[in-house]
Design an enzyme around this catalytic site. Structure first.
Site, mmCIF file in Angstrom:
data_model
loop_
_atom_site.group_PDB
_atom_site.id
_atom_site.type_symbol
_atom_site.label_atom_id
_atom_site.label_comp_id
_atom_site.label_asym_id
_atom_site.label_seq_id
_atom_site.Cartn_x
_atom_site.Cartn_y
_atom_site.Cartn_z
ATOM 1 N N LYS A 38 87.576 129.955 -20.721
ATOM 2 C CA LYS A 38 87.199 130.425 -22.059
ATOM 3 C C LYS A 38 85.713 130.137 -22.314
ATOM 4 O O LYS A 38 85.093 129.353 -21.584
ATOM 5 C CB LYS A 38 88.072 129.726 -23.113
ATOM 6 N N ARG A 136 97.454 121.487 -34.346
ATOM 7 C CA ARG A 136 96.480 122.583 -34.359
ATOM 8 C C ARG A 136 97.235 123.910 -34.297
ATOM 9 O O ARG A 136 97.333 124.612 -35.281
ATOM 10 C CB ARG A 136 95.511 122.402 -33.177
ATOM 11 N N TYR A 264 56.578 122.958 -36.137
ATOM 12 C CA TYR A 264 56.892 123.387 -37.500
ATOM 13 C C TYR A 264 57.047 122.212 -38.464
ATOM 14 O O TYR A 264 57.605 121.173 -38.101
ATOM 15 C CB TYR A 264 58.208 124.162 -37.510
ATOM 16 N N MET A 313 62.937 128.085 -32.430
ATOM 17 C CA MET A 313 63.962 129.018 -31.951
ATOM 18 C C MET A 313 63.833 129.265 -30.445
ATOM 19 O O MET A 313 64.829 129.283 -29.722
ATOM 20 C CB MET A 313 63.851 130.345 -32.705
#
Ligand SMILES: *Cc1c(COP(=O)(O)O)cnc(C)c1O
Length: 368
Positions: A38, A136, A264, A313
């Site tokens: 998965k 779950r 940043y 990013m």
């Protein structure tokens, strides 16, 4: 391997075979092996991993969602594929692609029978999931009679397997809880086997279950993280090899004077002269912002270079003040020595999260 010239995830298929063989060495010869692929094969590449495991004669594959199974079929995978968490809206697609659903409550069981019988299916393989403590997904123990009544009314489906999932198989302080789950599962399956006249496959263990609870291997085990090289403890990690190495390069080197800032929001302000390297990998590639500001690090020419300031990013800046390196040099983010598990630990997460986050724009390269 030639040196990386951009950000790449190298996937070592020999390491995959090594891990598969190691995990299989823990099983009885007749115990089947289901490989969990998965989430793009835990962030590597589900199709290549599945193809390789198919060559190694794995018995079963599993994905979480129907679309993941469709991708495997389109890549030519013919092994049976269990879909762990299918959504009813995708049941037609699931049947069209010969994928096998996990059915975990009365609603999905009923809807699956309805759709499969409309498609004129008989003995369609399904997997009945029971909840034994993870809380779950899964039927409860007292749903067995309901499932039995459904099975008696139809020839549309056949129970290929009955399974459950351990909540804390890697945590030996929860051993009593795990043993209790094993006991509950045994009682459920004993019950179930009394109501049908054939023998579905029984399975319970994930990777840490394989390693810690040999008495619970039953007819099949389901391994994900172990195949990708992590055993959830130091002792087992020694026997396994991380298959993925995330590499990048130095795009640019800067000399930063005392009092200047980096990145940043000026999150880093320099108290001294230092050197930084800018690397072409950022939070859009899977290195989250939580790794910034000195927590995360990369390896350059064998030395640790901490991330400076905020993760951007598409880039990070790292401190290379005391590292002998130049623009164009290769950088290791994680691999077989500086592992994804160790990097994940610095931000209090687990290898699973870091490796499955490596985004699809990072080029995958396979070593055979
Ligand atoms: C993801 C998953 C696994 C694999 O677990 P690992 O710890 O990666 O071996 C097994 N079973 C189920 C139901 C899962 O969701």
């Amino acid at each position: 391997m030639p040196k990386a010239q951009e950000t790449i995830l190298e996937i070592d298929l020999n390491a995959l075979k090594h891990n598969f063989d190691y995990l299989k060495s823990k099983l009885q010869p007749e115990t089947k092996f289901l490989a969990v692929v998965k989430a793009y094969g835990y962030g590597s590449d589900a199709c290549e991993i599945a193809k390789h495991l198919q060559e190694l004669e794995v018995d079963y594959l599993a994905v979480a969602y129907v679309n993941e199974g469709v991708l495997l079929r389109e890549a030519g995978i013919t092994k049976p594929i269990l879909v762990l968490h299918p959504q009813t809206v995708n049941f037609k697609k699931l049947i069209a692609n010969c994928l096998e659903p996990s059915l975990y409550n009365p609603k999905v069981l009923t809807e699956f029978i309805a759709i499969a019988s409309k498609k004129n299916q008989t003995d369609y393989p399904v997997h009945i999931k029971f909840n034994t403590g993870l809380n779950r997904l899964g039927f409860w123990e007292n749903d067995v009679a309901f499932i039995a009544s459904k099975l008696k009314q139809t020839k549309t489906i056949k129970v290929a397997s009955i399974f459950s999932h351990l909540a804390a198989s890697e945590d030996l302080t929860e051993k009593e809880f795990s043993l209790n789950q094993i006991k509950t599962f045994k009682s459920i399956t004993d019950n179930f086997l009394n109501i049908i006249d054939y023998k579905p496959v029984l399975h319970l263990c994930n990777t840490s279950g394989i390693l810690n609870y040999p008495e619970a291997h039953l007819n099949m085990v389901r391994s994900g993280i172990g195949l990708y090289g992590f055993g959830n403890c130091k002792k087992e990690n020694k026997h396994l090899k991380p298959i993925g190495t995330l590499k990048t390069i130095i795009s640019q080197i800067h000399q930063i004077e005392k009092g200047e800032s980096v990145g940043y929001n000026r999150a880093f302000k320099s108290n001294n002269f230092l050197k930084t390297a800018t690397l072409p990998i950022g939070h859009a590639d899977g290195i989250g912002r939580q790794y910034g500001n000195g927590k995360g690090f990369v390896i350059i020419n064998g030395q640790k270079a901490p991330i400076i300031g905020n993760v951007c990013m598409d880039m990070i800046m790292v401190n290379i003040t005391n590292i002998d390196c130049k623009e164009g040099d290769e950088v290791i983010v994680f691999g077989q020595e500086a592992t994804a598990e160790a990097l994940a630990e610095v931000v209090n997460t687990i290898s699973y999260e870091l490796i499955t986050s490596i985004s699809q724009r990072v080029k995958r390269i396979f070593i055979k």
